[in-house]
Design a protein around this motif. Structure first.
Motif, mmCIF file in Angstrom:
data_model
loop_
_atom_site.group_PDB
_atom_site.id
_atom_site.type_symbol
_atom_site.label_atom_id
_atom_site.label_comp_id
_atom_site.label_asym_id
_atom_site.label_seq_id
_atom_site.Cartn_x
_atom_site.Cartn_y
_atom_site.Cartn_z
ATOM 1 N N SER A 228 0.813 -1.222 0.000
ATOM 2 C CA SER A 228 0.000 0.000 0.000
ATOM 3 C C SER A 228 0.845 1.271 0.000
ATOM 4 N N HIS A 236 -2.335 7.001 -10.530
ATOM 5 C CA HIS A 236 -2.671 8.256 -9.848
ATOM 6 C C HIS A 236 -1.657 9.332 -10.261
ATOM 7 N N PRO A 359 -5.474 9.556 -3.172
ATOM 8 C CA PRO A 359 -6.251 8.519 -3.863
ATOM 9 C C PRO A 359 -7.488 8.044 -3.108
ATOM 10 N N GLN A 360 -7.391 7.793 -1.773
ATOM 11 C CA GLN A 360 -8.512 7.234 -1.034
ATOM 12 C C GLN A 360 -8.642 7.911 0.325
ATOM 13 N N ARG A 362 -9.786 6.636 3.087
ATOM 14 C CA ARG A 362 -9.429 5.787 4.217
ATOM 15 C C ARG A 362 -7.918 5.711 4.436
ATOM 16 N N ASP A 363 -7.136 6.178 3.449
ATOM 17 C CA ASP A 363 -5.673 6.128 3.556
ATOM 18 C C ASP A 363 -5.053 7.521 3.611
ATOM 19 N N ARG A 364 -5.788 8.491 4.101
ATOM 20 C CA ARG A 364 -5.296 9.870 4.042
ATOM 21 C C ARG A 364 -3.947 10.044 4.731
ATOM 22 N N ASP A 367 -1.127 8.211 2.840
ATOM 23 C CA ASP A 367 -0.765 8.876 1.584
ATOM 24 C C ASP A 367 -0.087 10.218 1.830
#
Length: 421
Positions: A228, A236, A359-360, A362-364, A367
């Motif tokens: 991940s 992206h 991108p998402q 839930r992964d702020r 990322d």
């Protein structure tokens, strides 16, 4: 699925929604204080305490020792910041996802600063600084993400301007503490350690955040977790270009500031380079404050980010060229003012831009941790580039010309981001 589980998932989805409710001044102030704490603890040692400590330990090898220590610390940051962010995204504490990492990171970072202060060898300083970097980068993961979590787009550049300004103000406050209010390397580190924890407390104690329901935390798979951390620039591209832009602009900033203490001492021949760093930092911060918040408001109002990033890169490159051509105290003052004005624009607008290419939801934090590699990565690369440039490619003139070129290239590449105006 039970009704309770359905309700928990619905509440969790709300945690991940794009924010729409404006944040209040008290929230912004508390987050800014926590940001001030982490950057004061980051930057004051790099600019003042580590050079002084290493100059005392190894007067003849001070430049190489500083490069080694800061490079190793930055390497730790490259690993810890996205890792802490990823774990923060998965945190289901009733205190929220970010606040436990802010407090825990502040305590660990303070301990690392105390260990660094007690060292009397280059190796010991390197170990202590790496420990401090690990804790402070865990804290950074916690203070960076709330803007994406809680601040709507209509406020994002303005709030980013306030928190970004704390990066520069942290240098000023740290320099004041370590040059005027306390004496000695140990007392400087100790004071920073205490302030790191104290300034984090208002955000941790006064502003609760919604918890992530356990039902929405994915099952842990080690391989998937490691994969991940690679955010494909092919899938992206906006994220990739934003990352590269930030990396190059921060590389230019790292090249230009890493040897500032020695530049004032060896090229400008300023009598007290520590005080000189303080004066330049005050000028820099004053001009950054004059641009960060107003430009942030304008950016939010017109909904544009990229043109402001291009503008700031040009302004910062002009400041670097001035330092390259004139090794005098008046030129250094003028360059500090120009650089501050440009960097103030960058602090406000670039952070807002990168939150719009994640991108998402839930992964702020993870990322943003990957994005933050573009902050810490240049600290690893800059020492490896700066030392041979100074030695073989024109001294400080070559160093600051390289700073200008790298910074300008970073600003131009932001135009490749397509999804943000």
């Amino acid at each position: 699925m039970s009704q309770a589980l359905q309700e928990e998932e619905r509440d969790g989805a709300a945690v991940l929604d794009e924010p729409t409710v404006p944040v209040r001044a008290g929230w912004t102030t508390s987050l800014s204080l926590a940001t001030l704490a982490v950057f004061m603890a980051f930057m004051t040692p790099i600019q003042i305490l580590l050079p002084l400590q290493l100059q005392h330990i190894d007067p003849h090898g001070k430049s190489g020792a500083l490069s080694l220590v800061t490079g190793l610390g930055a390497l730790v940051a490259v690993v810890v910041n996205p890792l802490a962010g990823a774990l923060s995204d998965r945190t289901t504490s009733r205190f929220g996802r970010r606040r436990p990492w802010v407090l825990g990171g502040a305590l660990a970072g303070a301990a690392g600063l105390a260990v660094t202060a007690a060292q009397h060898s280059v190796a010991g300083v390197a170990v202590g600084w790496c420990l401090g970097q690990a804790g402070l980068n865990a804290m950074l993961a916690g203070v960076t993400t709330p803007i994406a979590d809680r601040v709507p787009l209509s406020q994002r550049a303005q709030v980013s301007g306030w928190t970004g300004l704390m990066q520069s103000f942290g240098l000023v406050l740290g320099a004041l503490i370590t040059t005027l209010l306390v004496t000695g390397v140990w007392s400087g580190y100790g004071t920073l350690a205490v302030l790191t924890v104290v300034l984090a407390l208002p955000f941790v104690l006064r502003h609760p955040e919604p918890a992530l329901p356990r039902a929405l935390r994915p099952a842990f798979d080690g391989r998937a977790f490691l994969r991940s951390f690679w955010v494909s620039p092919r899938l992206h591209p906006d994220f990739g270009w934003a990352w590269l832009t930030r990396f190059l602009i921060n590389l230019g900033n790292a090249l230009g500031t890493l040897y500032l203490f020695y530049f004032l001492s060896d090229a400008v021949h300023y009598g007290d380079p520590g005080t000189g760093v303080l004066i330049l930092t005050v000028v820099y911060t004053l001009f950054a404050a004059l641009t960060a918040i107003p430009v942030g408001r304008v950016s939010d109002r017109v909904g544009r980010r990229k043109s402001f990033v291009v503008l700031c890169s040009v302004v910062m490159a002009v400041a670097a060229v001035l330092l390259a051509l004139e090794h005098t105290w008046p030129a250094a003052l003028a360059a500090a003012a120009v650089l501050g004005a440009g960097y103030g624009v960058y602090l406000a607008v670039d952070q807002a831009l990168v939150t719009q290419v994640l991108p998402q939801a839930r992964d702020r934090a993870k990322d943003l941790g990957v994005i933050n590699i573009a902050n810490s990565g240049p600290q690893v690369l800059a020492p490896a580039l700066a030392a041979p440039i100074i030695a073989n490619l024109g001294g400080y003139t070559g160093l600051y010309l390289a700073t200008a070129l790298v910074t300008l290239l970073g600003g131009l590449l932001v135009r490749r981001v397509r999804g943000v105006a």
